[in-house]
Write a protein that holds these residues in place. Structure first.
Motif, short mmCIF file in Angstrom:
data_model
loop_
_atom_site.label_atom_id
_atom_site.label_comp_id
_atom_site.label_asym_id
_atom_site.label_seq_id
_atom_site.Cartn_x
_atom_site.Cartn_y
_atom_site.Cartn_z
N ARG A 148 0.80 -1.50 -0.18
CA ARG A 148 -0.02 -0.20 -0.11
C ARG A 148 0.92 1.46 -0.22
O ARG A 148 0.55 2.47 -0.58
N ARG A 149 1.95 1.33 0.59
CA ARG A 149 2.86 2.24 0.27
C ARG A 149 3.30 2.70 -0.89
O ARG A 149 3.24 3.90 -1.19
N GLU A 150 3.71 1.86 -1.72
CA GLU A 150 4.24 2.19 -3.23
C GLU A 150 2.85 2.72 -3.74
O GLU A 150 2.92 3.46 -4.72
N TYR A 151 1.73 2.05 -3.66
CA TYR A 151 0.50 2.49 -4.26
C TYR A 151 -0.03 3.99 -4.11
O TYR A 151 -0.22 4.77 -4.76
N LYS A 152 0.25 4.23 -2.60
CA LYS A 152 -0.12 5.77 -2.13
C LYS A 152 0.96 6.58 -2.90
O LYS A 152 0.84 7.72 -2.95
#
Length: 333
Positions: free
Chosen positions: A275-279
């Motif tokens: 989710r970090r890369e997505y955000k």
């Protein structure tokens, strides 16, 4: 005319496939070529397999990616260019196949149109060991703006193996982006096509083949692959941000929004997703590209939903609702 063609192949753990690729080079009707294979730290028998070919044929040259260079196919391609002697460059993936008259056909085009910087040829498919032609849309008279748009949204106008490049022209393009694990075709060719002074031509002649097999589709379920995908997509967005001025960002606003939606939609509800890369992708797009208010609202809700575990019903329902309304927000651009 008897120019040297450098065929550059990055290789990683392809012992089971690369023999067929090399054999397709060996049977070329045009014989003035060199084949540079750069191993990317394979842990299977790939290095042993390709060294057997090097022993038998002096035109095949084997290198290992230096440890000082980042792991990845783009680093291997750039290193291959650094060590090649050819007048022309063909970048061949380690599971693709060349038709036996590929080099002869491609050089024939440059004999006829000597001012070209590169030429793009058609590519067929290999499915279940069967060779099939593939009908590409006719892009002969397509505008530069349309090509840029297609490299942003897809389908790609061409991939890695389809062009033959004049080496002198290629060297003006600063090479492949070594920060990328994916989107290498998109990012490099966007930089090329953005240059309004290029001279190239589409040729409707199938002279190479792309392999379709289960291993290629299974990678999209791998957690490491998904994380690399989003990191690479962020690098692609950075390239677009550097290339485009404010007028470009307005001109290609819808294509850019379709691009970010495309990467989000496929993996939003995947629990393997980082989710970090997505955000980071959402935030970079929000801060650097123009969007309508509805689309900014859409991105804001996506970002908000990612603050909570995907398994929680509220987050899941928000994300599923947003997925169902993507076309509405794009149409409001």
């Amino acid at each position: 005319m008897n120019p040297l063609v450098s065929i550059i192949i990055p290789a990683y753990n392809r012992a089971h496939l690369i023999k067929e690729t090399i054999e397709s080079v060996l049977v070329q009707t045009y014989v003035n070529w060199e084949c540079i294979i750069v191993d990317d730290g394979s842990t299977d028998e790939t290095l042993n397999v390709i060294k057997e070919y090097e022993i038998k044929n002096k035109k095949i040259k084997i290198y290992s990616r230096p440890t000082t260079k980042k792991k990845g196919a783009n680093s291997c391609r750039n290193y291959g260019v650094e060590n090649c002697l050819g007048d022309y460059l063909l970048f061949l993936d380690s599971d693709d196949i060349l038709k036996e008259d590929c080099l002869q056909t491609r050089l024939g085009v440059f004999e006829k149109f000597s001012s070209l910087d590169f030429a793009v040829f058609s590519m067929g498919l290999i499915k279940n060991n069967r060779f099939e032609n593939y009908k590409y849309p006719d892009l002969t008279d397509v505008s530069r703006e349309k090509l840029i748009g297609l490299f942003i949204t897809g389908p790609l106008p061409w991939n890695m193996t389809r062009p033959l490049w004049k080496k002198n022209f290629f060297l003006t393009q600063t090479g492949f982006n070594e920060e990328l694990d994916m989107f290498d075709d998109d990012e490099f060719n966007l930089r090329v096509v953005y240059n309004s002074n290029i001279k190239f031509k589409f040729i409707e002649s199938t002279d190479c083949f792309y392999r379709v097999y289960e291993e290629n589709s299974l990678k999209y379920k791998d957690e490491v692959f998904i994380e690399k995908l989003f990191k690479s997509h962020l690098e692609l967005l950075k390239t677009l941000n550097q290339l485009f001025n404010s007028n470009d960002k307005i001109k290609f606003k819808k294509e850019l929004q379709l691009n970010i939606v495309g990467i989000m939609n496929g993996f939003l509800l995947d629990t393997r997703l980082s989710r970090r890369e997505y955000k980071l992708n959402i935030l970079f797009f929000y801060r650097n590209f123009r969007s309508s208010l509805p689309f900014k609202f859409f991105l804001g809700l996506k970002y908000f939903a990612l603050q909570y575990p995907l398994e929680k019903k509220g987050s899941y329902r928000i994300n599923k609702f947003l997925d169902s309304k993507i076309n509405y927000f794009i149409d409001k651009c």
